[in-house]
Write a protein that holds these residues in place. Structure first.
Motif, PDB file in Angstrom:
ATOM      1  N   ALA A   4       0.846  -1.204   0.000  1.00  0.00           N
ATOM      2  CA  ALA A   4       0.000   0.000   0.000  1.00  0.00           C
ATOM      3  C   ALA A   4       0.877   1.248   0.000  1.00  0.00           C
ATOM      4  CB  ALA A   4      -0.931   0.002   1.201  1.00  0.00           C
ATOM      5  N   TRP A   5       1.919   1.251   0.831  1.00  0.00           N
ATOM      6  CA  TRP A   5       2.837   2.398   0.846  1.00  0.00           C
ATOM      7  C   TRP A   5       3.515   2.574  -0.500  1.00  0.00           C
ATOM      8  CZ3 TRP A   5       2.360   6.237   3.850  1.00  0.00           C
ATOM      9  CH2 TRP A   5       1.945   6.085   5.170  1.00  0.00           C
ATOM     10  N   SER A   6       3.963   1.483  -1.077  1.00  0.00           N
ATOM     11  CA  SER A   6       4.636   1.546  -2.379  1.00  0.00           C
ATOM     12  C   SER A   6       3.709   2.117  -3.446  1.00  0.00           C
ATOM     13  CB  SER A   6       5.127   0.149  -2.778  1.00  0.00           C
ATOM     14  OG  SER A   6       5.778   0.188  -4.008  1.00  0.00           O
ATOM     15  N   GLU A   7       2.461   1.680  -3.431  1.00  0.00           N
ATOM     16  CA  GLU A   7       1.488   2.199  -4.391  1.00  0.00           C
ATOM     17  C   GLU A   7       1.292   3.704  -4.214  1.00  0.00           C
ATOM     18  OE1 GLU A   7      -3.286   2.044  -5.159  1.00  0.00           O
ATOM     19  OE2 GLU A   7      -2.303   0.127  -4.710  1.00  0.00           O
ATOM     20  N   LEU A   8       1.131   4.136  -2.974  1.00  0.00           N
ATOM     21  CA  LEU A   8       0.934   5.568  -2.729  1.00  0.00           C
ATOM     22  C   LEU A   8       2.158   6.380  -3.161  1.00  0.00           C
ATOM     23  CD1 LEU A   8      -0.920   5.457   0.716  1.00  0.00           C
ATOM     24  CD2 LEU A   8      -1.895   5.989  -1.543  1.00  0.00           C
ATOM     25  N   GLY A  28       6.364   5.731  11.330  1.00  0.00           N
ATOM     26  CA  GLY A  28       7.396   5.307  10.386  1.00  0.00           C
ATOM     27  C   GLY A  28       7.731   6.355   9.333  1.00  0.00           C
ATOM     28  N   TRP A  29       8.815   6.093   8.630  1.00  0.00           N
ATOM     29  CA  TRP A  29       9.350   7.062   7.671  1.00  0.00           C
ATOM     30  C   TRP A  29       8.456   7.244   6.454  1.00  0.00           C
ATOM     31  CZ3 TRP A  29      10.576   6.482   2.604  1.00  0.00           C
ATOM     32  CH2 TRP A  29      10.625   5.183   2.103  1.00  0.00           C
ATOM     33  N   ASN A  30       7.728   6.211   6.023  1.00  0.00           N
ATOM     34  CA  ASN A  30       6.849   6.359   4.857  1.00  0.00           C
ATOM     35  C   ASN A  30       5.843   7.483   5.071  1.00  0.00           C
ATOM     36  OD1 ASN A  30       7.462   4.444   2.743  1.00  0.00           O
ATOM     37  ND2 ASN A  30       6.917   2.837   4.200  1.00  0.00           N
ATOM     38  N   PHE A  31       5.264   7.523   6.241  1.00  0.00           N
ATOM     39  CA  PHE A  31       4.251   8.521   6.584  1.00  0.00           C
ATOM     40  C   PHE A  31       4.816   9.935   6.459  1.00  0.00           C
ATOM     41  CE2 PHE A  31       2.173  10.912  10.167  1.00  0.00           C
ATOM     42  CZ  PHE A  31       0.916  11.027   9.608  1.00  0.00           C
ATOM     43  N   TYR A  32       5.920  10.176   7.155  1.00  0.00           N
ATOM     44  CA  TYR A  32       6.508  11.515   7.140  1.00  0.00           C
ATOM     45  C   TYR A  32       7.154  11.828   5.792  1.00  0.00           C
ATOM     46  CZ  TYR A  32       5.795  11.086  12.143  1.00  0.00           C
ATOM     47  OH  TYR A  32       5.230  10.895  13.378  1.00  0.00           O
TER      48      TYR A  32
END
Length: 182
Positions: A39-43, A75-79
């Motif tokens: 999901a993170w990769s897609e975003l 986590g780092w993905n969010f920020y």
């Protein structure tokens, strides 16, 4: 007003490729499992592309903050994703935030600032520290600093410090223990 995840407006918003991208499925996957790497990769792939962002990118920020505010470690993905979208929002070729979204986007960034400040009190994760500092800088209106912090990797930082500041000539990082280790 930010569209809820059931709002049909999501389907008409453009992502980073300047074509319609509906991030609701990825956002729902993060609601179920915040650590969902797909999901993170897609975003990351769809909400920005080579410095391009779109209305879906902006609309995703309040949704991500709402979800991320319910987890202990974001986590780092969010920020990092938030910092990337906000940094690239200032690029000349990117669209403005839609008028119906401005207030929610600003409110989300006010909450993002608090989340980053809170998480930086305890984290030792270098990626969270870097992206959290980028978010803090951007939230405080320090766009250039926030952008710089968010894009530099370790080798680029070494190069910048070596060429511009001559870090190795004047500073000895091994001379004193790091404050966090004392």
């Amino acid at each position: 007003m930010t569209p809820g995840l059931d709002d049909p407006r999501w389907a008409g918003l453009n992502g980073g490729y300047r074509i319609p991208y509906d991030p609701r499925l990825a956002l729902r996957r993060l609601e179920a499992n915040w650590r969902d790497e797909e999901a993170w990769s897609e975003l990351w792939d769809e909400l920005h592309h080579q410095a391009d962002v779109g209305e879906a990118s902006y609309a995703a920020i309040p949704a991500l903050v709402a979800i991320g505010g319910r987890v202990a470690e974001r986590g780092w993905n969010f920020y990092g994703l938030a910092a990337t979208i906000e940094s690239e929002r200032h690029a000349r070729d990117n669209p403005p935030i839609p008028s119906w979204l401005v207030d929610d986007y600003r409110s989300a960034w006010a909450e993002l600032l608090l989340l980053a400040l809170d998480e930086l009190r305890t984290t030792r994760d270098p990626d969270v520290i870097q992206t959290g500092l980028a978010v803090i800088s951007l939230a405080k209106g320090q766009t250039k600093i926030g952008f710089l912090i968010s894009v530099l990797d370790e080798s680029e930082l070494d190069e910048l410090l070596g060429e511009g500041i001559v870090w190795d000539e004047y500073y000895d990082a091994d001379r004193l223990p790091r404050l966090a280790e004392q």
